[in-house]
Design an enzyme around this catalytic site. Structure first.
Site, mmCIF file in Angstrom:
data_model
loop_
_atom_site.group_PDB
_atom_site.id
_atom_site.type_symbol
_atom_site.label_atom_id
_atom_site.label_comp_id
_atom_site.label_asym_id
_atom_site.label_seq_id
_atom_site.Cartn_x
_atom_site.Cartn_y
_atom_site.Cartn_z
ATOM 1 C CB THR A 41 -0.894 0.067 1.280
ATOM 2 O OG1 THR A 41 -1.629 -1.139 1.326
ATOM 3 C CG2 THR A 41 -1.740 1.172 1.263
ATOM 4 N N GLY A 115 -0.465 -15.852 -1.538
ATOM 5 C CA GLY A 115 0.086 -16.770 -0.483
ATOM 6 C C GLY A 115 -1.295 -17.286 0.190
ATOM 7 C CD GLU A 187 -1.140 12.719 4.718
ATOM 8 O OE1 GLU A 187 -0.362 12.630 5.806
ATOM 9 O OE2 GLU A 187 -1.262 12.052 3.882
ATOM 10 C CG HIS A 445 20.229 31.446 15.427
ATOM 11 N ND1 HIS A 445 18.919 31.616 15.628
ATOM 12 C CD2 HIS A 445 20.320 32.573 14.835
ATOM 13 C CE1 HIS A 445 18.522 32.900 15.318
ATOM 14 N NE2 HIS A 445 19.584 33.724 14.875
HETATM 15 P P1 FAD Z 1 1.018 -3.064 3.166
HETATM 16 O O1 FAD Z 1 1.534 -1.648 2.677
HETATM 17 O O2 FAD Z 1 -0.606 -2.870 3.016
HETATM 18 O O3 FAD Z 1 1.451 -4.300 1.962
HETATM 19 C C1 FAD Z 1 1.022 -5.518 2.289
HETATM 20 C C2 FAD Z 1 1.146 -6.309 0.903
HETATM 21 O O4 FAD Z 1 0.461 -7.535 1.083
HETATM 22 C C3 FAD Z 1 0.447 -5.693 -0.369
HETATM 23 O O5 FAD Z 1 1.341 -5.636 -1.248
HETATM 24 C C4 FAD Z 1 -0.504 -6.798 -0.546
HETATM 25 O O6 FAD Z 1 -0.700 -6.923 -2.011
HETATM 26 C C5 FAD Z 1 0.157 -8.031 -0.142
HETATM 27 N N1 FAD Z 1 -0.669 -9.145 0.068
HETATM 28 C C6 FAD Z 1 -1.760 -9.067 0.815
HETATM 29 N N2 FAD Z 1 -2.337 -10.598 0.844
HETATM 30 C C7 FAD Z 1 -1.478 -11.320 0.123
HETATM 31 C C8 FAD Z 1 -1.472 -12.470 -0.010
HETATM 32 N N3 FAD Z 1 -2.383 -13.640 0.277
HETATM 33 N N4 FAD Z 1 -0.564 -13.140 -0.869
HETATM 34 C C9 FAD Z 1 0.537 -12.276 -1.322
HETATM 35 N N5 FAD Z 1 0.702 -10.956 -1.031
HETATM 36 C C10 FAD Z 1 -0.517 -10.430 -0.351
HETATM 37 N N6 FAD Z 1 1.762 5.746 6.518
HETATM 38 C C11 FAD Z 1 2.682 6.381 7.040
HETATM 39 O O7 FAD Z 1 3.634 5.904 7.939
HETATM 40 N N7 FAD Z 1 3.008 7.544 6.432
HETATM 41 C C12 FAD Z 1 2.265 7.869 5.589
HETATM 42 O O8 FAD Z 1 2.541 9.096 4.971
HETATM 43 C C13 FAD Z 1 1.316 7.376 5.013
HETATM 44 N N8 FAD Z 1 0.405 7.646 3.987
HETATM 45 C C14 FAD Z 1 -0.605 6.808 3.460
HETATM 46 C C15 FAD Z 1 -1.488 7.335 2.500
HETATM 47 C C16 FAD Z 1 -2.560 6.536 2.255
HETATM 48 C C17 FAD Z 1 -3.401 7.071 1.178
HETATM 49 C C18 FAD Z 1 -2.739 5.137 2.825
HETATM 50 C C19 FAD Z 1 -4.058 4.376 2.324
HETATM 51 C C20 FAD Z 1 -2.012 5.011 3.622
HETATM 52 C C21 FAD Z 1 -0.812 5.556 4.176
HETATM 53 N N9 FAD Z 1 -0.169 5.233 5.386
HETATM 54 C C22 FAD Z 1 0.966 5.931 5.784
HETATM 55 C C23 FAD Z 1 -0.341 3.852 5.836
HETATM 56 C C24 FAD Z 1 0.880 2.961 5.471
HETATM 57 O O9 FAD Z 1 0.392 2.666 3.988
HETATM 58 C C25 FAD Z 1 0.574 1.414 5.916
HETATM 59 O O10 FAD Z 1 0.692 1.619 7.277
HETATM 60 C C26 FAD Z 1 1.613 0.594 5.561
HETATM 61 O O11 FAD Z 1 1.602 0.385 4.021
HETATM 62 C C27 FAD Z 1 1.544 -0.903 6.235
HETATM 63 O O12 FAD Z 1 2.529 -1.682 5.957
HETATM 64 P P2 FAD Z 1 2.170 -3.293 5.775
HETATM 65 O O13 FAD Z 1 3.629 -3.742 5.301
HETATM 66 O O14 FAD Z 1 1.641 -3.779 6.936
HETATM 67 O O15 FAD Z 1 1.112 -3.425 4.389
HETATM 68 P P1 NAI Z 2 -8.364 7.528 10.324
HETATM 69 O O1 NAI Z 2 -8.602 6.755 11.283
HETATM 70 O O2 NAI Z 2 -7.027 8.554 10.452
HETATM 71 O O3 NAI Z 2 -9.504 8.446 10.174
HETATM 72 C C1 NAI Z 2 -10.923 8.248 9.827
HETATM 73 C C2 NAI Z 2 -11.926 9.468 10.472
HETATM 74 O O4 NAI Z 2 -13.163 8.918 10.025
HETATM 75 C C3 NAI Z 2 -11.959 9.489 11.955
HETATM 76 O O5 NAI Z 2 -11.749 10.874 12.338
HETATM 77 C C4 NAI Z 2 -13.430 8.837 12.309
HETATM 78 O O6 NAI Z 2 -13.712 9.402 13.268
HETATM 79 C C5 NAI Z 2 -14.035 9.286 11.111
HETATM 80 N N1 NAI Z 2 -15.319 8.397 10.711
HETATM 81 C C6 NAI Z 2 -15.370 7.171 10.933
HETATM 82 N N2 NAI Z 2 -16.481 6.653 10.544
HETATM 83 C C7 NAI Z 2 -17.056 7.691 10.090
HETATM 84 C C8 NAI Z 2 -18.411 7.870 9.561
HETATM 85 N N3 NAI Z 2 -19.378 7.065 9.348
HETATM 86 N N4 NAI Z 2 -18.879 9.060 9.102
HETATM 87 C C9 NAI Z 2 -17.738 10.278 9.416
HETATM 88 N N5 NAI Z 2 -16.642 10.196 10.015
HETATM 89 C C10 NAI Z 2 -16.303 8.753 10.301
HETATM 90 O O7 NAI Z 2 -8.386 6.778 8.966
HETATM 91 P P2 NAI Z 2 -7.837 7.270 7.245
HETATM 92 O O8 NAI Z 2 -7.807 8.807 7.353
HETATM 93 O O9 NAI Z 2 -8.808 6.419 6.445
HETATM 94 O O10 NAI Z 2 -6.562 6.610 7.205
HETATM 95 C C11 NAI Z 2 -6.366 5.157 7.387
HETATM 96 C C12 NAI Z 2 -5.142 4.805 7.798
HETATM 97 O O11 NAI Z 2 -3.950 5.060 7.201
HETATM 98 C C13 NAI Z 2 -4.887 5.720 9.287
HETATM 99 O O12 NAI Z 2 -4.565 4.709 10.297
HETATM 100 C C14 NAI Z 2 -3.558 6.370 9.169
HETATM 101 O O13 NAI Z 2 -2.564 6.042 10.008
HETATM 102 C C15 NAI Z 2 -2.763 5.703 7.718
HETATM 103 N N6 NAI Z 2 -2.581 6.946 7.199
HETATM 104 C C16 NAI Z 2 -1.308 7.512 7.483
HETATM 105 C C17 NAI Z 2 -0.930 8.704 6.893
HETATM 106 C C18 NAI Z 2 0.275 9.414 7.516
HETATM 107 O O14 NAI Z 2 0.857 8.767 8.595
HETATM 108 N N7 NAI Z 2 0.662 10.727 7.140
HETATM 109 C C19 NAI Z 2 -1.384 9.351 5.768
HETATM 110 C C20 NAI Z 2 -2.718 8.503 5.526
HETATM 111 C C21 NAI Z 2 -3.190 7.448 5.937
#
Ligand code: FAD
Ligand code: NAI
Length: 466
Positions: A41, A115, A187, A445
């Site tokens: 992801t 997997g 974001e 600074h």
């Molecule tokens: P993932 O990154 O979800 O990877 C899991 C992988 O497993 C995937 O490639 C999937 O295809 C694979 N997989 C699943 N099931 C199987 C299977 N059965 N066989 C083979 N492969 C499989 N976090 C931050 O810290 N900073 C950020 O700025 C940030 N921004 C984000 C922005 C967005 C829009 C989103 C959606 C998330 C963001 N996150 C951010 C959260 C971050 O992406 C996740 O916390 C992180 O990717 C989790 O890592 P992971 O390795 O657990 O899983």
């Molecule tokens: P989030 O958990 O950050 O926020 C979801 C929000 O939706 C909460 O404020 C919650 O109260 C609200 N909500 C829940 N149900 C609702 C409803 N029915 N109607 C209206 N509001 C509702 O989740 P988000 O933004 O989807 O991000 C998912 C994950 O991805 C987070 O856990 C975050 O840590 C990770 N992420 C991290 C980033 C970073 O570190 N910069 C950037 C983007 C995602």
């Protein structure tokens, strides 16, 4: 049949980092990935593409609104959205290739396919109707998370989108309705607002960014409102109807009451993420889940099945890439017989908006709830020299320290580059440092980081520039 010391399922930041660390420790390792590209992801549809669009859209806004006051005269910038998307894609490709390189460099086999755990030490990998079974001493589940859906609202990734669709819109929506004032909503809402959308955010709770320090969140909301965001707090979207011209979202007060309808061109659903375990065969294999569908683990990442571990978004804890990475390292070390460990008290969180918000440790609300006696030191960027000359003075630093011992318990920052500035607090807290330690550390600074030192000084009521 191929045999390994470790097979990691999933190549997100948890999985690929775990594989690299295990290889460094002398294990024969394979990763399994069902997606066409490695990186999960984070690299493909999360951290990286969102940061690329945040950066590009910020440059667009700066060129339009900030250059002139600095005496840089340029014509009004024009948006070339396909080129911006191409910039984003280049960033993704570069990072994904980087992970492929790391797999080769560390002699890690990449098994493309889905997997499935067949039992202790056996993983089936299936792709294109074919499957193979590999044997392994250990398995790490690192399958991450998927978007959470709202009942009755169907995501088509064109008009009603998740974060994935919102990272690839083909045109700037006139009106963007965001459901959820969490990290993704703020974001990606920022990206499209900068590019011209009217953004309204509907949030169930009576505040934005739940989990972050309340005072920081309040100021952040005011700043976002000044930028043009509209918020509807304490509200929920109960349905979205589509006609050929617009989407009609039905919004109700969270506590119940009369509904209203709001028109939008695109609706972004971002109400959190759900652990992803589809197709892994966990039930049949005997791997237990918790009540929220996450893989259940003990303090050493071990699941209920011998030799099977789990890390990252698929287990409990903050869904953050760096948390997944650190767990990946820790579990590889544990499997190798070492004392792998993650300190969950010191995991920073950053929201990459402008200004940024960053946080580590306890919030004021958490300290109050725990009955911990604490002292607060705050310092605004309006009193920081570097911020003044750059005319980027929004925000402040807040240091929370134990009232008796002066040990720093939490640091919260809202301001430009807050995401970079938080790490001195992380190092300090890892070493159990005090506000006094931070205050007596020489800071260069003129830097914005001097505001962190001043906030630490303010804990002892002796900030110099305020
Ligand atoms: P993932 O990154 O979800 O990877 C899991 C992988 O497993 C995937 O490639 C999937 O295809 C694979 N997989 C699943 N099931 C199987 C299977 N059965 N066989 C083979 N492969 C499989 N976090 C931050 O810290 N900073 C950020 O700025 C940030 N921004 C984000 C922005 C967005 C829009 C989103 C959606 C998330 C963001 N996150 C951010 C959260 C971050 O992406 C996740 O916390 C992180 O990717 C989790 O890592 P992971 O390795 O657990 O899983
Ligand atoms: P989030 O958990 O950050 O926020 C979801 C929000 O939706 C909460 O404020 C919650 O109260 C609200 N909500 C829940 N149900 C609702 C409803 N029915 N109607 C209206 N509001 C509702 O989740 P988000 O933004 O989807 O991000 C998912 C994950 O991805 C987070 O856990 C975050 O840590 C990770 N992420 C991290 C980033 C970073 O570190 N910069 C950037 C983007 C995602």
């Amino acid at each position: 049949m191929a045999t390994y010391d470790l097979v990691v399922i999933g190549t997100g930041p948890g999985g690929y980092v775990c594989a690299v660390r295990a290889s460094q420790l002398g294990m024969k390792v394979a990763v399994v990935e069902k997606n066409a590209t490695l990186g999960g992801t984070c690299l493909n549809v999360g951290c990286m593409p969102s940061k690329a669009l945040l950066h590009a859209s910020e440059m667009f806004e700066e060129a339009g609104h900030s250059f002139a006051k600095m005496g840089v005269s340029v014509p009004a910038p024009k948006l070339d959205l396909p080129a911006m998307m191409n910039f984003k894609q280049q960033g993704i490709d570069g990072n994904v290739k980087g992970v492929e390189f790391l797999m080769k460099k560390n002699k890690i086999d990449v098994l493309k396919g889905a997997g499935k755990i067949l039992g202790i030490g056996k993983v089936e990998v299936s792709a294109d109707g074919k499957s193979q079974v590999v044997e392994t001493k250990n398995i790490v589940i690192a399958t991450g998370s998927d978007i959470a859906r709202l009942k009755g609202i169907e995501i088509d990734e064109k008009r009603i989108v998740s974060s994935t669709g919102a990272l690839s819109l083909e045109k700037v929506p006139g009106r963007l309705l965001v459901i959820g004032a969490g990290v993704i909503g703020l974001e990606l809402g920022s990206v499209w607002r900068r590019l011209g959308s009217e953004v309204m955010v509907v949030e169930f709770l009576d505040r934005i960014l739940p989990g972050m320090d309340g005072e920081i969140a309040k100021q952040f909301q005011r700043i976002l409102e000044k930028q043009g965001f509209a918020f509807k707090l304490g509200s929920k979207v109960t349905g979205v109807e589509a006609n050929s011209k617009a989407l009609l979202a039905k919004i109700e007060p969270a506590a119940g009451g009369a509904a209203e309808t709001i028109e939008a061109d695109v609706v972004l659903v971002c109400i959190g993420r759900a652990p992803y375990t589809d197709g892994l065969g966990l039930k049949e294999a005997g791997v237990a889940l918790d009540a929220r569908g996450r893989v259940q683990i003990d303090p050493h990442f071990a699941t209920s099945l011998k030799g099977v571990y789990a890390i990252g978004d698929v287990v409990a804890g903050p869904m953050l890439a760096h948390k997944a990475e650190d767990e990946g390292v820790a579990v590889a070390e544990i499997i190798a017989g070492q004392a792998g460990h993650v300190n969950y008290d010191v995991i920073p969180g950053v929201v990459y908006t402008t200004p940024e918000v960053s946080s580590v440790g306890k919030t004021e609300e958490e300290l109050k709830q725990a009955g911990t006696a604490y002292t607060v030191g705050k310092f605004p960027f309006t009193a920081n020299g570097r911020s003044k000359v750059n005319q980027t003075t929004e925000g402040f630093v807040k240091v929370l320290a134990d009232a008796k011992t002066d040990r720093v318990l939490g640091v919260h920052i809202i301001g430009r580059e807050a995401g970079e500035m938080i790490h001195e607090a992380c190092v300090l807290m890892e070493f159990g440092g005090s506000a006094e330690d931070l205050a007596r550390t020489c800071h260069a600074h003129p830097t914005r980081s001097e505001a962190v030192k001043e906030a630490a000084l303010a804990v002892g009521k002796r900030a110099i520039h305020m």
